[in-house]
Design an enzyme around this catalytic site. Structure first.
Site, PDB file in Angstrom:
ATOM      1  N   ASP A 114       1.025  -1.126   0.194  1.00 13.16           N
ATOM      2  CA  ASP A 114      -0.005  -0.158   0.232  1.00 13.16           C
ATOM      3  C   ASP A 114       0.686   1.396  -0.023  1.00 13.16           C
ATOM      4  O   ASP A 114       0.360   2.270   0.028  1.00 13.16           O
ATOM      5  CB  ASP A 114      -0.898   0.004   1.144  1.00 13.16           C
ATOM      6  CG  ASP A 114      -0.247   0.034   2.512  1.00 13.16           C
ATOM      7  OD1 ASP A 114       1.223   0.008   2.300  1.00 13.16           O
ATOM      8  OD2 ASP A 114      -0.781   0.133   3.555  1.00 13.16           O
ATOM      9  N   GLY A 115       2.366   1.010  -0.150  1.00 12.62           N
ATOM     10  CA  GLY A 115       3.022   2.350  -0.228  1.00 12.62           C
ATOM     11  C   GLY A 115       3.623   2.732   1.336  1.00 12.62           C
ATOM     12  O   GLY A 115       4.710   3.346   1.387  1.00 12.62           O
ATOM     13  N   LYS A 168       8.278  42.758  -6.671  1.00  5.33           N
ATOM     14  CA  LYS A 168       7.356  42.080  -7.117  1.00  5.33           C
ATOM     15  C   LYS A 168       5.879  41.874  -6.477  1.00  5.33           C
ATOM     16  O   LYS A 168       5.982  42.090  -5.242  1.00  5.33           O
ATOM     17  CB  LYS A 168       7.827  40.553  -7.403  1.00  5.33           C
ATOM     18  CG  LYS A 168       7.668  39.638  -6.537  1.00  5.33           C
ATOM     19  CD  LYS A 168       8.410  38.354  -6.679  1.00  5.33           C
ATOM     20  CE  LYS A 168       8.513  37.496  -5.580  1.00  5.33           C
ATOM     21  NZ  LYS A 168       9.045  36.211  -5.675  1.00  5.33           N
ATOM     22  N   ASP A 205      12.603  27.530  -7.472  1.00  3.34           N
ATOM     23  CA  ASP A 205      11.754  26.615  -7.592  1.00  3.34           C
ATOM     24  C   ASP A 205      11.007  26.535  -9.104  1.00  3.34           C
ATOM     25  O   ASP A 205      11.544  25.850  -9.844  1.00  3.34           O
ATOM     26  CB  ASP A 205      10.592  26.813  -6.434  1.00  3.34           C
ATOM     27  CG  ASP A 205       9.315  25.697  -6.527  1.00  3.34           C
ATOM     28  OD1 ASP A 205       9.390  24.892  -7.214  1.00  3.34           O
ATOM     29  OD2 ASP A 205       8.380  25.830  -5.694  1.00  3.34           O
ATOM     30  N   GLY A 215      10.088  31.335 -11.985  1.00  2.44           N
ATOM     31  CA  GLY A 215       9.488  32.333 -12.612  1.00  2.44           C
ATOM     32  C   GLY A 215      10.067  33.799 -11.948  1.00  2.44           C
ATOM     33  O   GLY A 215      10.339  34.623 -12.916  1.00  2.44           O
TER      34      GLY A 215
END
Length: 312
Positions: free
Chosen positions: A38-39, A192, A222, A225
């Site tokens: 099941d992980g 920003k 990340d 952007g």
């Protein structure tokens, strides 16, 4: 000191852990992992840790799986009577959730700190936390290392004239000022505003970049952007060149393409998170943080000051 020192690693952090162990002069201990259909999984150390100083090494990416693995390792070491348990977390995930920015939201980094302490850790070692105050979330000692020790030397070796340090957002202004103060150069800042997480509404530049060689400084890249938007804006304002430095290369989503198609001449990162080799691009250069972690771990074991490991 005669106390036995043992190193263990999470499965996703093996590459960096092996390098840290090498520079320390140590071998990684073996862990047996048993996975259920099941992980769910469990683990066991393949050697005694009783009375030892145990270093458990692993960054928390993707945040849930690797964090849970680290906590299970820590709990196992505690129950096996390890004397000292230091969690070496080069990249501490959930650090961007260090306060409530709107009603009815969690403070995830505090929750993770509580889990680390509850699992039995006696010390935490990490690098470039997203917010310095996260150190105060822990009720155990925290050794907060800075990648500036690695990056400053690299910047000096570039031998660039008209050097200017830039921050891609207001939150990184303090970090940028620290670099600029040490390198005796100027600072520019990008301002920003976001529509929502990982999506920028607009960005403005504070400072003069015309004819300058710019180095953007950040702790995390990340989606890339912010970094690429800042680089493109700086280039459009007349900069001679734009490079970027970031400690933790999360590089999620379409980040590799954004970097490839941006004005960023070079992105320099550390190996706190392994780079995805399925998306290689020539612009990314990786500097290892392993020697620094190994030095500090030796100092901690020998109960020596680590103040000389910091530049800024």
């Amino acid at each position: 000191m005669n106390q036995k020192v043992l190193f263990f690693s999470t499965r996703s952090g093996l590459q960096l852990s092996k390098h840290i162990a090498y520079y320390y002069g140590q071998f990684l201990g073996k862990i047996n992992f048993l996975e259920f259909s099941d992980g769910e999984y469990t683990l066991s150390f393949e050697e005694s840790v009783r009375g030892a100083r145990v270093f458990l090494i692993g960054s928390t990416f993707p945040p849930v799986d690797n964090l849970m693995e680290l906590l299970l390792m820590c709990d196992a070491a505690k129950r096996a009577s390890a004397h000292n348990i230091t969690l070496v977390i080069p990249y501490f995930g959930w650090a961007r959730q260090d306060h409530k920015d709107r009603p009815r939201t969690p403070i995830a980094s505090k929750l993770v700190a509580n889990l680390v302490v509850a699992s039995g850790a006696t010390r935490v070692m990490t690098m470039d936390l997203h917010a310095d105050q996260i150190q105060g979330f822990f009720d155990i000692p925290v050794d907060h290392l800075y990648a500036s020790r690695i990056f400053i030397e690299y910047i000096k070796n570039l031998n660039m004239d008209q050097l200017t340090i830039a921050s891609p957002d207001m939150g990184g202004a303090k970090r940028a000022r620290s670099y600029a103060g040490y390198l005796r150069t100027n600072v520019v800042i990008c301002y920003k505003e976001r529509k929502k997480a990982n999506e920028i509404e607009f960005m403005n530049l504070i400072g003069d970049v015309k004819g300058k060689n710019i180095i953007l400084i950040d702790d995390i890249v990340d989606t890339a952007g912010t970094l690429t938007e800042a680089a493109n804006l700086i280039q459009q304002q007349g900069a001679k060149s734009v490079r970027a430095i970031a400690t933790h290369p999360i590089l999620s989503g379409n980040s590799y393409n954004k970097i490839k198609n941006s004005y960023i001449k070079e992105l320099v990162v550390t190996d706190t998170i392994p780079i995805n080799n399925n998306n290689p691009i020539d612009k990314i250069k990786v500097l290892s943080c392993a020697p620094l972690f190994a030095e500090v771990m030796k100092s901690v074991h020998n109960e020596e000051s680590i103040s000389n490991k910091f530049i800024i």
